[in-house]
Motif scaffolding. Structure first.
Motif, PDB file in Angstrom:
ATOM      1  N   ILE A  34       0.865  -1.185   0.000  1.00  0.00           N
ATOM      2  CA  ILE A  34       0.000   0.000   0.000  1.00  0.00           C
ATOM      3  C   ILE A  34       0.902   1.236   0.000  1.00  0.00           C
ATOM      4  CG2 ILE A  34      -1.890   1.200   1.160  1.00  0.00           C
ATOM      5  CD1 ILE A  34      -2.615  -1.657   0.321  1.00  0.00           C
ATOM      6  N   ARG A  35       0.733   2.093  -0.977  1.00  0.00           N
ATOM      7  CA  ARG A  35       1.617   3.238  -1.173  1.00  0.00           C
ATOM      8  C   ARG A  35       1.323   4.364  -0.180  1.00  0.00           C
ATOM      9  NH1 ARG A  35       1.543   7.935  -4.344  1.00  0.00           N
ATOM     10  NH2 ARG A  35       3.619   8.525  -5.044  1.00  0.00           N
ATOM     11  N   VAL A  37       1.117   8.193   0.699  1.00  0.00           N
ATOM     12  CA  VAL A  37       0.858   9.315  -0.212  1.00  0.00           C
ATOM     13  C   VAL A  37       1.016  10.693   0.430  1.00  0.00           C
ATOM     14  CG1 VAL A  37      -0.623   7.995  -1.761  1.00  0.00           C
ATOM     15  CG2 VAL A  37      -1.639   9.168   0.194  1.00  0.00           C
ATOM     16  N   GLU A  38       1.010  10.772   1.758  1.00  0.00           N
ATOM     17  CA  GLU A  38       1.083  12.081   2.405  1.00  0.00           C
ATOM     18  C   GLU A  38       1.601  11.928   3.823  1.00  0.00           C
ATOM     19  OE1 GLU A  38      -1.881  15.830   3.465  1.00  0.00           O
ATOM     20  OE2 GLU A  38      -2.743  13.866   3.074  1.00  0.00           O
ATOM     21  N   ARG A  61      -0.299   8.941   5.714  1.00  0.00           N
ATOM     22  CA  ARG A  61      -1.552   8.513   5.092  1.00  0.00           C
ATOM     23  C   ARG A  61      -1.200   7.638   3.892  1.00  0.00           C
ATOM     24  NH1 ARG A  61      -6.393  10.846   5.662  1.00  0.00           N
ATOM     25  NH2 ARG A  61      -5.436  12.817   6.284  1.00  0.00           N
ATOM     26  N   TYR A  62      -1.942   6.546   3.749  1.00  0.00           N
ATOM     27  CA  TYR A  62      -1.705   5.589   2.672  1.00  0.00           C
ATOM     28  C   TYR A  62      -2.824   5.677   1.637  1.00  0.00           C
ATOM     29  CZ  TYR A  62       2.004   3.799   5.566  1.00  0.00           C
ATOM     30  OH  TYR A  62       3.156   3.696   6.298  1.00  0.00           O
ATOM     31  N   GLU A  63      -2.562   5.158   0.442  1.00  0.00           N
ATOM     32  CA  GLU A  63      -3.517   5.301  -0.659  1.00  0.00           C
ATOM     33  C   GLU A  63      -4.865   4.642  -0.390  1.00  0.00           C
ATOM     34  OE1 GLU A  63      -1.816   3.661  -4.225  1.00  0.00           O
ATOM     35  OE2 GLU A  63      -1.457   1.711  -3.303  1.00  0.00           O
ATOM     36  N   ASN A  64      -4.926   3.702   0.553  1.00  0.00           N
ATOM     37  CA  ASN A  64      -6.207   3.062   0.876  1.00  0.00           C
ATOM     38  C   ASN A  64      -6.961   3.807   1.979  1.00  0.00           C
ATOM     39  OD1 ASN A  64      -4.684   2.411   3.112  1.00  0.00           O
ATOM     40  ND2 ASN A  64      -5.086   0.210   3.020  1.00  0.00           N
ATOM     41  N   ASN A 182       4.163  16.250   0.926  1.00  0.00           N
ATOM     42  CA  ASN A 182       3.510  15.129   0.228  1.00  0.00           C
ATOM     43  C   ASN A 182       4.538  14.286  -0.498  1.00  0.00           C
ATOM     44  OD1 ASN A 182       1.060  16.010   1.097  1.00  0.00           O
ATOM     45  ND2 ASN A 182       0.498  17.017  -0.829  1.00  0.00           N
TER      46      ASN A 182
END
Length: 183
Positions: A34-35, A37-38, A61-64, A182
Motif C-alpha cells: 500500500i503506497r 501518499v502524504e 496517510r496511505y492510498e487506501n 507530500n
C-alpha cells in the motif's frame, strides 16, 4: 563527528532514530504494497542540548485511506518509552516493549546504586527491560536473515523497505519545515 559545518554530520534526531522503526511497523500492519501518499509531521528540540529534534510526531496517510502515526521522544520521564498501538474498526493491538515488561522495581538508592539501562534514575520506581535483545526483536531478525541467506530468498525486511522508510522520513523532515511534505 557531530554538529553542523564543513566536514561534520548533523546529529541524528528522534524522527530518524526511532521514527524509522515506527514507520516500518505501521507499513507492516497496513501492508507494504500500500503506497504512502502524504505525511503530516512536527518536531522540536525541547530539552536535550543537541542540534536535532528530541521530539517528533507524524502521520503517514496511505492510498487506501489508512493512517499510521508515530510519536517519539528523548525526554520521556521514567525510562525509555517504546510502544506500538494499532487501532482499527475490528479491534486494537497495544504492544509496550519497554515500560511494562513485567519487571517493576523500587529502590531507595542506598550506598550501592542500582542502575537499569535506559532508566533515568537510580532510585524510586524503575522499569528495567529483562531481555532487550528479545524485546527489540534481534533474535527473530537475525534468524530471518540467516534463513534467507541459506535459502537464497528475500528476508522479511529488504533494502527496498529501508528506502521507502527513508523517503517517508525525508518527507517528514520537509513537512516539519514550511514546505509541503507530500510524497
Amino acid at each position: 563527528m557531530t554538529g553542523s559545518g564543513p566536514g561534520k554530520f548533523p546529529e541524528a534526531g528522534y524522527c530518524s532514530i526511532w521514527g524509522c522503526h515506527c514507520i516500518e511497523i505501521g507499513r507492516s500492519y497496513i501492508g507494504k504494497d500500500i503506497r504512502p501518499v502524504e505525511v503530516i509531521s512536527a518536531a522540536d528540540t525541547l530539552v536535550k542540548p543537541i542540534d536535532a529534534e528530541d521530539n517528533a510526531l507524524g502521520w503517514v496517510r496511505y492510498e487506501n485511506g489508512a493512517i499510521s502515526q508515530f510519536e517519539v521522544s528523548w525526554i520521556f520521564r521514567g525510562g525509555m518509552d517504546l510502544r506500538d498501538e494499532v487501532m482499527g474498526t475490528e479491534g486494537t493491538i497495544w504492544i509496550n516493549n519497554f515500560l511494562r515488561t513485567g519487571f517493576e522495581m523500587f529502590t531507595a538508592g542506598g550506598k550501592k546504586r542500582i542502575r537499569a539501562e535506559k532508566s533515568e534514575t537510580e532510585k524510586g520506581w524503575i522499569f528495567p527491560v529483562g531481555d532487550e535483545i528479545a524485546e527489540l526483536g534481534y533474535y527473530n531478525m537475525f534468524a530471518d536473515m540467516f534463513r534467507s541467506f541459506e535459502k537464497k530468498s528475500n528476508p522479511v525486511e529488504t533494502f527496498y523497505d529501508g528506502y521507502i522508510v527513508n523517503e517517508i522520513m525525508d518527507a517528514c523532515y520537509v513537512r516539519q519545515s514550511p514546505k509541503n511534505g507530500n510524497l
